[in-house]
Scaffold this active site. Sequence first.
Site, PDB file in Angstrom:
ATOM      1  N   TYR A   1      -6.162  -1.511  -1.741  1.00 21.40           N
ATOM      2  CA  TYR A   1      -5.527  -2.549  -2.570  1.00 21.40           C
ATOM      3  C   TYR A   1      -4.450  -1.993  -3.496  1.00 21.40           C
ATOM      4  CZ  TYR A   1      -9.244  -2.081  -6.320  1.00 21.40           C
ATOM      5  OH  TYR A   1     -10.111  -1.681  -7.282  1.00 21.40           O
ATOM      6  N   GLU A   2      -3.653  -2.883  -4.024  1.00 20.30           N
ATOM      7  CA  GLU A   2      -2.439  -2.506  -4.780  1.00 20.30           C
ATOM      8  C   GLU A   2      -1.521  -1.618  -3.944  1.00 20.30           C
ATOM      9  OE1 GLU A   2      -1.789  -4.104  -7.305  1.00 20.30           O
ATOM     10  OE2 GLU A   2      -3.780  -4.873  -7.791  1.00 20.30           O
TER      11      GLU A   2
END
Lengths: 607, 607
Positions: free
Chosen positions: A443-444
């Site tokens: 994620y990110e």
Amino acid sequence: MSYRVPVEDIRFALKQLADLDGVLALPGFEEFSPDLIDAVLEENARFVEQEIAPLNQSGDTQPPQWKDGHVTASPGFKAAFEAFAAGGWQGLQHDPELGGQGLPKLIGAVTSENINAASLAFSLCPLLTDGVIEALTLVGSDEQKERYLPALMEGRWTGTMNLTEPQAGSDLAQVKARAVPQDDGSYRVYGQKIFITYGEHDMAENIVHLVLARTPDAPAGVKGISLFIVPKFLAKQDGSLGERNDVWCASLEHKLGIHASPTAVLLFGADKGEVGEGAIGYLVGQENRGLEYMFIMMNAARYAVGIQGIAVAERALQQATAYAHDRVQGAALDSDSRAAVSIAHHPDVQRMLLQMRGLTEGARALAYYAASAADKARHHPDEQQRKHYKTLYEFLVPVIKGFGTEMSQEVTYLGMQVHGGMGFIEETGAAQHYRDARILTIYEGTTAIQANDFIGRKILRDGGQQAQALGALVQETVEQLITQAKAGGKHARALELIAQRLEAGIEAVKLSATFTLTQAQHAFSPVFLGSVPFLLLTGNVLSGWQLARAALVAAVALEQGDDEFLQRKLATAVFYASHILPRADALALAVADGELLAPYTTAENVK
Amino acid sequence: MSYRVPVEDIRFALKQLADLDGVLALPGFEEFSPDLIDAVLEENARFVEQEIAPLNQSGDTQPPQWKDGHVTASPGFKAAFEAFAAGGWQGLQHDPELGGQGLPKLIGAVTSENINAASLAFSLCPLLTDGVIEALTLVGSDEQKERYLPALMEGRWTGTMNLTEPQAGSDLAQVKARAVPQDDGSYRVYGQKIFITYGEHDMAENIVHLVLARTPDAPAGVKGISLFIVPKFLAKQDGSLGERNDVWCASLEHKLGIHASPTAVLLFGADKGEVGEGAIGYLVGQENRGLEYMFIMMNAARYAVGIQGIAVAERALQQATAYAHDRVQGAALDSDSRAAVSIAHHPDVQRMLLQMRGLTEGARALAYYAASAADKARHHPDEQQRKHYKTLYEFLVPVIKGFGTEMSQEVTYLGMQVHGGMGFIEETGAAQHYRDARILTIYEGTTAIQANDFIGRKILRDGGQQAQALGALVQETVEQLITQAKAGGKHARALELIAQRLEAGIEAVKLSATFTLTQAQHAFSPVFLGSVPFLLLTGNVLSGWQLARAALVAAVALEQGDDEFLQRKLATAVFYASHILPRADALALAVADGELLAPYTTAENVK
């Protein structure tokens, strides 16, 4: 087992490696005396150890519950978030003029690490909220700042980032969510967003969603995306809550880890009848610049996710260390006694623990070093210096995210391995760290996305200048190590080894950079085949550099007398130089083979 | 997604790399024509694809249920095991004189890989049963063979290995279970065993537990352990079932993965009133030689667990490959088109898939190579050759277990990474492979235990002779690659690179072996600090060797004309040589630093 903040390690990294004194001397930080900072860190340690850490395992087995669009947080999470808010932790490093406390990012990095180590799943809520605060601080209108920032900083409201749609993950050009302008200047937002962390919960009275969507005449691709505030409850001028907005949680995901963090599918403009006709949204900044603004949040969030890697690694390390000293199994090697000893006496367990410690402490020191640069980038009185540190910080963000999260996979893996069969049993808790950590390289922005940023914006754009500047600093440390080794002393051989392997690490970075800069003039595919290896080897070498700096401090002091803490620092550094730094050479070879490999690495050949 | 047996890859490895023709020409295998072998492999593929693979995900979410000591298997498992038994798969590679079919171990390796790829959790039942069959075949009395082997081979009964106790994991010297001799020649067994795979279930009518326990006057330590048969139901002379024995399943573990495999706590002599007064057991072989016999099972099981690593890696690879070709995201690099393409076109996805493929195919070829040696060790007409191949096979077992399972961690990790955010969602299935694989480096001896075996029994005992002999074979391949490269042709540069990196790999093994042999004369700790790195770098180089052999075959054929399959083989090999083989150098440096590191790697320094 319970989690203890590694206070002594953190202080050492702050003071010896991340120039805490220099940061506290910057304009704007005058009021933060070392004593005050110590008090903040102590209170933070007490808070996370007592109020957050105990929730980690229970949250894992009792995830949030969705019912008819409402989400009830894991038991204890609401109270813990209220305590977090009451403690003023959300506003810690934010602008004091907007309601924050204005502490250095360097201190924010520490408190963020601590709370994430206590519970990754819990900490995602403040982490995302930090990102929203950062974005509105930098690009929100004055009216938006007034309306949203106080409540966010006080922890009364929380924030989310809404980027992903089923067809638009890493490729945001494919975002389809629509925003239709209204006569009153607001917008109506329609669309579906997925993977929204803390997208719905009952831990705070309101949620401020930042949403990427397209206005009707927006150009295709990433240049047609705008950023909107879409609050769960509309916010009145006085900060009180208005009507429920037309944004709904359709479901929560069933995930490998971070179970206690609700990952929502959000429907905007699902017209459930309460408001209907689209979710009311407010444009942030200018139209079509949404991606640029989102990157403000993303950069803050990427750094924070790197910190999450360090945090979960530290927790896994502590648990494995405790188990290794407790579990008795097998006789010691090179001993006349056949009595069983704790497994911490066995060389391979020592190897695993030192590998875990080296990776964790190296990445931590590097992250603090970067936070220190971020503080100087904002607060240094000299503009040239501010610019210098800004470039340095931005160079390091993808490295910290990429390396800090990838190394956490290895550390949590080894944490299970130290436990043997017990590690595979869920009740032991070691497996939870392994599961929780697994999201961090995704994620990110996945590691590949970090590597794209690293190669594209941090290496190619300035022709490798920043990399070269950092290389020169690492080389200085090499020279210092050699000088100290030549002076003789108990640890001369160890320092020599560290110097030698660190220098080889610099060569690995140079080889990779040279290939990348040369090859990119002809074709990109051969370069990006080695982008992740290049990113990771850079993180490896820079983390090893921080440990080498620590080893220098320790070796000099140890000539004056024994000290268990410094002895451990030296042991960690020399082990890292031996077992971890040489990986950089191996990765550099792979990077530099890109041109030869490219004809073989085709879509047809990976069928 | 469904699983497909990689028939073409398997055939290539069998024929080009593992000398299938040579194996089939051995005495005892005359009746197995290539056509018959093909038919067996085809039927096996059909069976595992249709009847086992669909159970993998459902078994994960519906684990076996314990109630009052009884365990109900996951839905569908009982029927699947009956089909497995009916297909004659359990007896495939066992002694035909005792009820088996006597196929080569090389073919058994393939069918074992296939069924494990279909479901690791299911396959543990036959895997452990294989071990029991192997042990009884080699050390059971004639009466024991008659009483137990037919039912085990027919899949009417299953088998287990009972070693671990709460205080005795890797350290079997601490086994406390007791066996008290009775007047009738039997024993009464008392004690608690943990982590017993398929220790209780309802998939077969009986379970034959092989149990390590101590007789009353046994010496302390591993030299006082004996091996006992303890059947769940006593077996009558005619093979029918007698009374329920005093062995009970107290509970099942809640594990990270392989959920459908029941991991039991077993109580022997818990006196539940049905039989009571201890579990009736029968001594296998001689008293106090239990550990030695258990090693027969363990060696078979260790090889089989290495195969499990390859199997789960193959399954993860297939799923990631399918996703990568299906998921459209982002424009292609070095293309004028900005249209989104499948992610299989992106260099980093290609890197991940080739990394997965290289590790999987390299380890597979090495495991087949070893199985081929095992067949020659048993069936070669020449005694010297039998001895030669036995030594070779035994050298490779810890390498295959250690490397085959450690690489499966990386492959299943990358399998999730290719999926991005979807990988973290349990329904996708990629996470299950990652969770399931995690046990493989732990059970049947952790990687450290494999490394102990490797260093102690395979390197030090013969002064490195076997390692040297293998090194010479690898060097031959290097020479062939160089010769072929010098002849020019389309792939000369690729072959040159493979030769160069393979040669560096040989150097890495040599450096490690020299250090190990020299240092062991003085102290063991510095050696065992590098035991796992030495084991893994050996596996890395030997797998790379197999891929290099494949590349030679492919390159020669590709000069005659294009072939997609062979092109992929070559691509996989050159990628492995570039991205994976160089890790061997890095690990060898770590091994050779052992003496310098040892003073720093102490129990105090890992606190």
